[in-house]
Structure formats: structure tokens, C-alpha cells
Design an enzyme around this catalytic site. Structure first.
Site, PDB file in Angstrom:
ATOM      1  N   ASP A   1       0.791  -1.235   0.000  1.00  0.00           N
ATOM      2  CA  ASP A   1       0.000   0.000   0.000  1.00  0.00           C
ATOM      3  C   ASP A   1       0.826   1.289   0.000  1.00  0.00           C
ATOM      4  OD1 ASP A   1      -2.522  -1.038  -0.260  1.00  0.00           O
ATOM      5  OD2 ASP A   1      -2.903  -1.200   1.883  1.00  0.00           O
TER       6      ASP A   1
ATOM      7  N   ASP B   1      -7.143  -3.629  -4.203  1.00  0.00           N
ATOM      8  CA  ASP B   1      -6.667  -2.374  -3.608  1.00  0.00           C
ATOM      9  C   ASP B   1      -5.497  -1.782  -4.412  1.00  0.00           C
ATOM     10  OD1 ASP B   1      -7.640  -4.452  -1.914  1.00  0.00           O
ATOM     11  OD2 ASP B   1      -7.249  -3.240  -0.148  1.00  0.00           O
TER      12      ASP B   1
HETATM   13  N1  GLY Z   1      -5.920  -1.658   1.904  1.00  0.00           N
HETATM   14  C1  GLY Z   1      -6.989  -0.878   1.499  1.00  0.00           C
HETATM   15  C2  GLY Z   1      -8.291  -1.147   2.170  1.00  0.00           C
HETATM   16  O1  GLY Z   1      -8.381  -1.799   3.207  1.00  0.00           O
HETATM   17  O2  GLY Z   1      -9.258  -0.701   1.648  1.00  0.00           O
END
Ligand code: GLY
Length: 399
Positions: A113, A177
Site C-alpha cells: 500500500d 486495492d
Molecule cells: N488496503 C486498502 C483497504 O483496506 O481498503
């Protein structure tokens, strides 16, 4: 893959839908005022947890998780909405040095992320003020990220979570994501002129289109690959209701991520897949327009995820912006975005001291029992971005 997803009730979204300008202005002002009042009360540091607990972001602490970027991003968006230097000063003078520190000390950078952190947190600083330190820090971080989180053989951003195994398999996989993390690749490619970065971002989006998006326009949350051969294995979930369900926020990352991929590459596959996943999302919106946490649910008492709505509003508008007026979907996307944002303003925005966030009804992770109908910095961030997109359509995205 050719998909033939249809809107079940096109008439629901075909009538022009208008949100009064004064209502948008009032909503934006109220959100900015609340953000400022909270920082004046609690200080400018980062929520330690990814979502609120009993609607509170405390304790506050260091820039160290994936929502830190969206937390800083709220200040950049509030600055653009209000013109108030208070927000710029928090983002640039207090927060920017923490991105330098985070890169120099590699704090939570072995993580998928990193795009979520550095695009709204650091690239936004460079895009807004031209700050050279922000540009250098973002590019240095991207270089590290590219070399640690991207699988050149698999052609995808690896989900870094070695502790999570399923069925005896090493978790060599990617996730919805990371359509938003791919934006870091596109920005770095555009900024440095290094075509390898852009190609990697495009390849990640193509891998997502091929394996995570199903024929009916729904999405797997995760997709597992073979660690040795890099061959595709199977789709599964982590935050969704079931392996074959469609987790609302994961899906929303695609509803916004594919238009961004299209904006940088003009690859029409991304426009095509965006239509399919958007139709799926619109077909699964409940009457009140606030999505449940998983699109398996369209009524009943399950928790909602208003953040999925806010993210999707931004994705609908980003794609509409790139469409020709003669394309019928353009109006459908704009009307749906307006209906969804209006519902967020009326039913989710909370401007009282009873909550720390700007919108309620965000569900962070239902299977893990984390943050049900709570607040989260990413909900706040995309709510502000949606308001900004309506109030200033000429705004240039931070992604
Ligand atoms: N890692 C992004 C979410 O939990 O939406």
C-alpha cells in the site's frame, strides 16, 4: 476478456440529477471547519489505527500505516477547497518531514500500500506547491517500492503480508486495492520519463483486469499465483463476505483505479472493464444509495461502507471527464455520482463532536470485526475529493 454486463435499471440513473451548488459549498465548508477544529483540539499527528474506534481517531502518533497518506491528503484537499493556509501548513510543514523520515527509516515500506501513502501524502505536496523535497522523496520511495513490491515475472504488485497463508500456500498474490497503488507507477513514469515504470503500472492493471474481474463485472478481492511458475491459481477474499462475493471497497478501488490507469495509458481495455465493474456496482446499490460492506447484500441490517461510495463517486467522475459528450455512459456516470454524493451528504456526513471523522458508516473489515459503521481517514479523504470534484471540475487529480 469480453464482458456483457448490462445496467438492470438504466432509468434509475438516466434522469439528470443536480446537487444545489450552495449545498455542496456548505458541505465542503462544514467538513473543512470540522477538520480544522479537530486538529486545533487534538493536534496534527496521524491516527495510529486504520479506522476509528467508537468514532475516535485517537491515539494519534507517527506516520506509519497505509492510511497516513490519506490523512495528510485530507489537508491538501481542504486547502484546495478553502484556500486556508492552515491546511497547507499542516500538510507541508508538519507532515511532509514525516514522509522523508518514513522513507529514510523504511517504516512500513515493505508493503503493497505504499502508493496509498505517498500519492495523496507526498506527491500531492509536489503537485500543489511544486515542493522539490516532496518530489525527490516520492521518487526515492517509488524506486524502493518498485524494487521490493513489484513482481516482474507475475506482472503485478505483490500483496506483502507474508504472515497470511491459505490452504498451505505461500500468499503470493495481488489484490484489488493495488489498482490505487498502481497510480504511483504511472506518476513516477510520467515524472521521470522512465517507460519501464509506466509499463509495470499498465501490466499490473492488465493482470487485475484479466484475473480479478469476473465475467459478470464483479471482482475477487485477492488472486493467488504460483510462486515458482507465476501461473494464475485462484481468486479468494480477505475482507469480503466470501471468496466468490464482491467486497464493496475492493471493488471501488477498481471503479476509481481503472479510470486513472486509462488517463495515463489511454488503453481502451481499462475503459471497457470500468464500464462492466461500474454497472455491477450500480446494479447492487440499495435504495438509499449507501453500499453495504459487500455487494452480496442489498438490504437488511449488515453494516454499510460509505467509503466505497465516496471512492466510486471519484472514479465515476474521473471516467466521465475523459468521455465524449456523445457517449451515453457519460451522463449515467455523472448522474450516479451526483446521486451517491447527495446521499453521502444527507445520510453519512457527521459534523458533530460525537465523531472524529467527516463521514460515518465506513466498515473497515467486517470478517476481522474491525470498524463497523465507523469513520476512517480514507472515507474522509474521498468524501472531500468528491466534493472538490463537484465544486471545481477543473481540479487536477493528486493520483
Ligand atoms: N488496503 C486498502 C483497504 O483496506 O481498503
Amino acid at each position: 476478456m469480453k464482458r456483457n454486463v448490462k445496467l438492470i435499471s438504466p432509468e434509475r440513473f438516466s434522469a439528470p440529477y443536480h446537487i444545489d451548488k450552495q449545498k455542496l459549498t456548505n458541505a465542503a465548508k462544514a467538513a473543512c471547519d470540522k477538520l480544522r477544529a479537530r486538529v486545533e483540539r487534538d493536534g496534527p499527528m496521524f491516527p495510529v489505527s486504520t479506522c476509528s474506534k467508537n468514532f475516535r481517531y485517537q491515539p494519534l502518533g507517527d506516520n506509519a500505516n497505509w492510511v497516513s497518506g490519506m490523512y495528510t491528503g485530507c489537508f491538501w484537499l481542504a486547502y484546495e477547497l478553502s484556500g486556508d493556509d492552515f491546511f497547507k501548513n499542516v500538510a507541508e510543514e508538519v507532515h511532509l518531514p514525516t514522509y522523508v523520515h518514513r522513507y529514510e527509516n523504511k517504516i512500513e515500506l515493505d508493503d503493497h500500500d505504499v502508493g496509498f501513502v505517498y500519492m495523496p501524502g507526498c506527491v500531492a505536496a509536489y503537485k500543489t506547491t511544486g515542493n522539490p523535497l516532496a518530489k525527490k522523496t516520492a521518487l526515492d520511495t517509488f524506486d524502493y517500492y518498485f524494487n521490493t513490491s513489484y513482481s516482474k515475472e507475475g506482472k503485478f504488485i505483490i500483496r506483502q503480508h507474508t504472515g497470511y497463508r491459505r490452504g498451505g500456500e505461500y500468499a503470493y498474490r495481488t489484490m484489488m486495492d493495488s489498482m490505487m497503488n498502481a497510480t504511483f507507477f504511472f506518476w513516477a513514469g510520467e515524472t521521470t520519463g522512465n517507460a519501464e515504470y509506466t509499463k509495470a503500472g499498465e501490466d499490473h492493471a492488465l493482470t487485475t483486469e484479466k484475473y480479478l474481474i469476473r465475467e459478470d463485472g464483479s471482482s475477487f478481492h485477492h488472486y493467488q499465483f504460483d510462486l515458482k511458475t507465476h501461473e494464475p491459481r485462484f481468486g479468494l477474499t480477505f475482507q469480503g463476505h466470501a471468496d466468490d462475493s464482491c467486497w464493496s471497497r475492493g471493488h471501488a478501488w477498481g471503479v476509481y483505479g481503472f479510470p486513472i490507469a486509462y488517463s495515463y495509458t489511454k488503453n481502451t481495455i481499462f475503459k471497457e472493464v470500468h464500464r462492466s465493474i461500474t454497472y455491477f456496482m450500480l446494479n447492487h446499490l440499495p435504495e438509499d444509495m449507501i453500499p453495504y460492506w459487500d455487494y452480496d447484500f442489498t438490504d437488511g441490517d449488515e453494516p454499510r461502507d460509505s467509503s466505497a461510495s465516496a471512492i466510486s463517486v471519484c472514479g465515476l467522475l474521473e471516467m466521465a471527464k475523459q468521455m465524449d459528450d456523445s457517449e451515453p455512459d457519460k451522463k449515467i456516470f455523472e448522474n450516479a455520482a451526483a446521486m451517491m454524493l447527495d446521499a453521502l451528504i444527507d445520510k453519512c456526513a457527521d459534523l458533530t463532536d460525537a465523531t472524529d471523522g467527516l463521514i460515518k458508516f465506513v466498515t473497515h473489515a467486517r470478517p476481522q470485526k474491525q470498524g463497523l459503521n465507523e469513520c476512517a481517514p480514507y472515507g474522509d479523504y474521498f468524501y472531500l475529493e468528491a466534493l472538490l470534484r463537484f465544486l471545481k471540475p477543473e481540479w487536477k487529480k493528486h493520483w
